[in-house]
Motif scaffolding. Structure first.
Motif, PDB file in Angstrom:
ATOM      1  N   ARG A 188      18.975   2.813  24.379  1.00 16.69           N
ATOM      2  CA  ARG A 188      17.870   2.090  24.236  1.00 16.69           C
ATOM      3  C   ARG A 188      16.643   2.965  23.906  1.00 16.69           C
ATOM      4  O   ARG A 188      16.350   3.875  24.338  1.00 16.69           O
ATOM      5  N   ARG A 203      29.947  -8.791  24.079  1.00 16.32           N
ATOM      6  CA  ARG A 203      29.507  -7.086  24.504  1.00 16.32           C
ATOM      7  C   ARG A 203      28.849  -6.345  23.401  1.00 16.32           C
ATOM      8  O   ARG A 203      28.082  -5.745  23.604  1.00 16.32           O
ATOM      9  N   ASN A 224      22.944 -10.381  39.851  1.00 14.98           N
ATOM     10  CA  ASN A 224      22.706  -9.690  38.727  1.00 14.98           C
ATOM     11  C   ASN A 224      21.790 -11.036  37.800  1.00 14.98           C
ATOM     12  O   ASN A 224      21.778 -10.502  36.711  1.00 14.98           O
ATOM     13  N   GLN A 231      25.176  -8.089  33.135  1.00 13.99           N
ATOM     14  CA  GLN A 231      24.974  -7.041  33.729  1.00 13.99           C
ATOM     15  C   GLN A 231      24.354  -5.932  33.049  1.00 13.99           C
ATOM     16  O   GLN A 231      23.502  -5.383  33.301  1.00 13.99           O
ATOM     17  N   THR A 232      24.959  -5.931  31.849  1.00 16.26           N
ATOM     18  CA  THR A 232      24.283  -4.975  30.808  1.00 16.26           C
ATOM     19  C   THR A 232      22.885  -5.144  30.546  1.00 16.26           C
ATOM     20  O   THR A 232      22.001  -4.359  30.408  1.00 16.26           O
ATOM     21  N   TYR A 252      16.994 -10.829  35.487  1.00 17.80           N
ATOM     22  CA  TYR A 252      16.526 -10.927  34.298  1.00 17.80           C
ATOM     23  C   TYR A 252      16.734 -11.873  33.224  1.00 17.80           C
ATOM     24  O   TYR A 252      16.532 -12.128  32.189  1.00 17.80           O
ATOM     25  N   GLU A 276      20.926  -6.603  32.669  1.00 20.59           N
ATOM     26  CA  GLU A 276      20.262  -6.532  33.767  1.00 20.59           C
ATOM     27  C   GLU A 276      19.973  -4.891  33.662  1.00 20.59           C
ATOM     28  O   GLU A 276      18.997  -4.367  34.254  1.00 20.59           O
ATOM     29  N   ASP A 277      21.191  -4.250  33.488  1.00 16.62           N
ATOM     30  CA  ASP A 277      20.931  -2.772  33.764  1.00 16.62           C
ATOM     31  C   ASP A 277      19.836  -2.208  32.770  1.00 16.62           C
ATOM     32  O   ASP A 277      19.280  -1.149  33.217  1.00 16.62           O
ATOM     33  N   ASN A 278      19.605  -2.838  31.707  1.00 15.44           N
ATOM     34  CA  ASN A 278      18.775  -2.197  30.624  1.00 15.44           C
ATOM     35  C   ASN A 278      17.379  -3.012  30.648  1.00 15.44           C
ATOM     36  O   ASN A 278      16.739  -2.610  29.733  1.00 15.44           O
ATOM     37  N   GLU A 279      17.279  -3.774  31.477  1.00 10.68           N
ATOM     38  CA  GLU A 279      15.926  -4.472  31.754  1.00 10.68           C
ATOM     39  C   GLU A 279      15.346  -5.278  30.702  1.00 10.68           C
ATOM     40  O   GLU A 279      14.393  -5.161  29.992  1.00 10.68           O
TER      41      GLU A 279
END
Length: 439
Positions: free
Chosen positions: A62, A125, A177, A153-154, A180, A156-159
């Motif tokens: 990112r 994805r 999850n 989930q991806t 966001y 969420e993990d990367n906001e």
């Protein structure tokens, strides 16, 4: 029976079934080859397992954030749910146009980065990873609940803020999850009373309820059956069908043998064969009703016979927005308004949240998403709402898809269109709003 009481009873009676559907990750999408989607919720479905070979995950790096609000979408430009793409994509485009015409967000034009969902888990994805690498702050999509589960989930993990205009699976409301994630379309159960009301309002007293045998079909079949029964109209038959089958003779014989005067069919393009067989057996198209899975102007091609008079019900914008959306859709998609208003509102809500937070950082503006849709002074456009925010007012955005009044992941208000196939194509003949606070 008073409608709010009926809605509460529907919710209670189906809670177990919906919980089971949520645990299974299912929604209401048509199955595809290789990496498949099963039943997306009202519009979508769950992604099936890959074909056994491990997929290489795209690397995510990112970039640093800037002061420009960058929006991306993961929507079906191709694949089995491609008919859901044009109204949502054009809804996003119209929102970007309106935002930038009003001066953008924090003085800068909003940018748009596009990507295909394709009804394929690996494609979804990879698209999400590419958009994150390109620096998006918010994503509209996916259209299918199953595809959204592949990327949530991806994100969420990367906001990265995620808003879907068409995920109707109840699972999103409670999963861990989803911090966001939000959506502008209600979960599946909101459309059931509208389908029941339409059938009864047209004077039918002996309907059949037929649904594809998956989480989406079974859950909505139960809701529609309950809604009809609560209003004194007992379905003469309620059955599931194999979405992989192309032989519906036995099921149609059951329908005619039961004396059905109408049929609610919950499915996707595969239901064209079933509807064609029903019409051939004497159930006129004017007595056939479908859900969002077949809400498209070209559905008649899968039926193979005249479906003039058949009605379909699905989430859409209000009349003013729908007219505007039709103006930008190409000739092949006239009347294809499904989820267009909801996609428009996804973008507008994110932009207003960023304005309210005075930040394009998703970790900051996500905290304003609920607030800009409730408990303030009502406003109905980005320009109007932005001006009020600049004047220090709290706002309550009422959008193309209604008041929204977001609570957690979900809107507490739903707006639905009733479409009818005519000689001139799919035309909107009615609309109905649902206050989900009654559920």
């Amino acid at each position: 029976m008073h409608r709010s009481l009926w809605l509460r009873r529907v919710a209670a009676a189906t809670a177990l079934a919906l919980t089971a559907a949520a645990c299974g990750g299912g929604d209401d999408e048509p199955e595809t080859t290789e990496t498949e989607t099963e039943a997306p919720a009202e519009d979508d479905g769950e992604a099936a397992a890959d074909d056994g070979e491990a997929e290489e995950e795209a690397e995510i790096e990112r970039p640093e954030r800037d002061d420009v609000l960058d929006i991306g979408y993961v929507l079906p430009e191709s694949g089995p749910l491609a008919p859901l793409g044009p109204p949502q994509i054009e809804g996003v485009n119209l929102a970007i146009e309106d935002i930038n015409a009003a001066g953008g967000v924090m003085g800068s034009d909003v940018t748009l980065n596009t990507g295909d969902e394709a009804g394929d888990a690996a494609v979804a994805r990879d698209t999400a990873a590419r958009l994150i690498n390109d620096g998006v702050d918010g994503i509209v999509g996916a259209a299918a609940s199953g595809m959204s589960q592949e990327i949530i989930q991806t994100l969420e993990d990367n906001e990265i803020v995620q808003c879907s205009a068409s995920n109707t699976s109840p699972a999103f409301s409670e999963q861990d999850n989803n911090s966001y994630y939000f959506r502008t379309v209600p979960p599946d159960e909101a459309v059931a009373p509208i389908i029941a009301n339409t059938v009864i309002g047209d004077g039918y007293t002996a309907p059949a309820v037929l649904a594809r045998a998956d989480d989406y079909g079974e859950a909505l079949r139960g809701l529609v059956e309950e809604g009809l029964t609560e209003q004194g109209v007992e379905p003469v038959i309620s059955e599931a069908y194999d979405p992989e089958s192309d032989d519906f003779d036995a099921l149609v014989s059951q329908v005619t043998g039961a004396g059905a005067d109408s049929a609610v069919v919950i499915g996707f393009d595969e239901s064209g064969g079933l509807i064609g067989a029903l019409i051939e057996a004497g159930v006129g198209p004017e007595g056939i009703y479908g859900g969002d899975g077949i809400f498209g102007p070209n559905f008649g091609e899968s039926v193979g016979t005249d479906i003039t008079g058949m009605k379909v019900i699905g989430a859409a914008g209000g009349q003013e927005f729908n007219d505007r959306l039709n103006d930008v859709l190409d000739d092949s998609n006239q009347g294809n308004l499904i989820y267009g208003g909801q996609a428009y509102d996804c973008v507008i809500v994110m932009a207003l949240a960023a304005e309210a937070a005075q930040s394009t950082d998703p970790a900051v503006f996500m905290g304003e998403v609920e607030g800009v849709t409730q408990d303030g002074t009502e406003c109905t456009s980005f320009e109007e709402c932005k001006g009020m925010l600049e004047g220090g007012e709290d706002i309550d955005y009422n959008g193309a898809s209604g008041p929204l009044d977001l609570s957690g992941t979900d809107p507490t208000f739903g707006r639905y269109a009733i479409g009818e196939f005519t000689e001139n194509g799919l035309e909107i003949v009615g609309s109905e709003d649902v206050d989900l606070s009654d559920l």
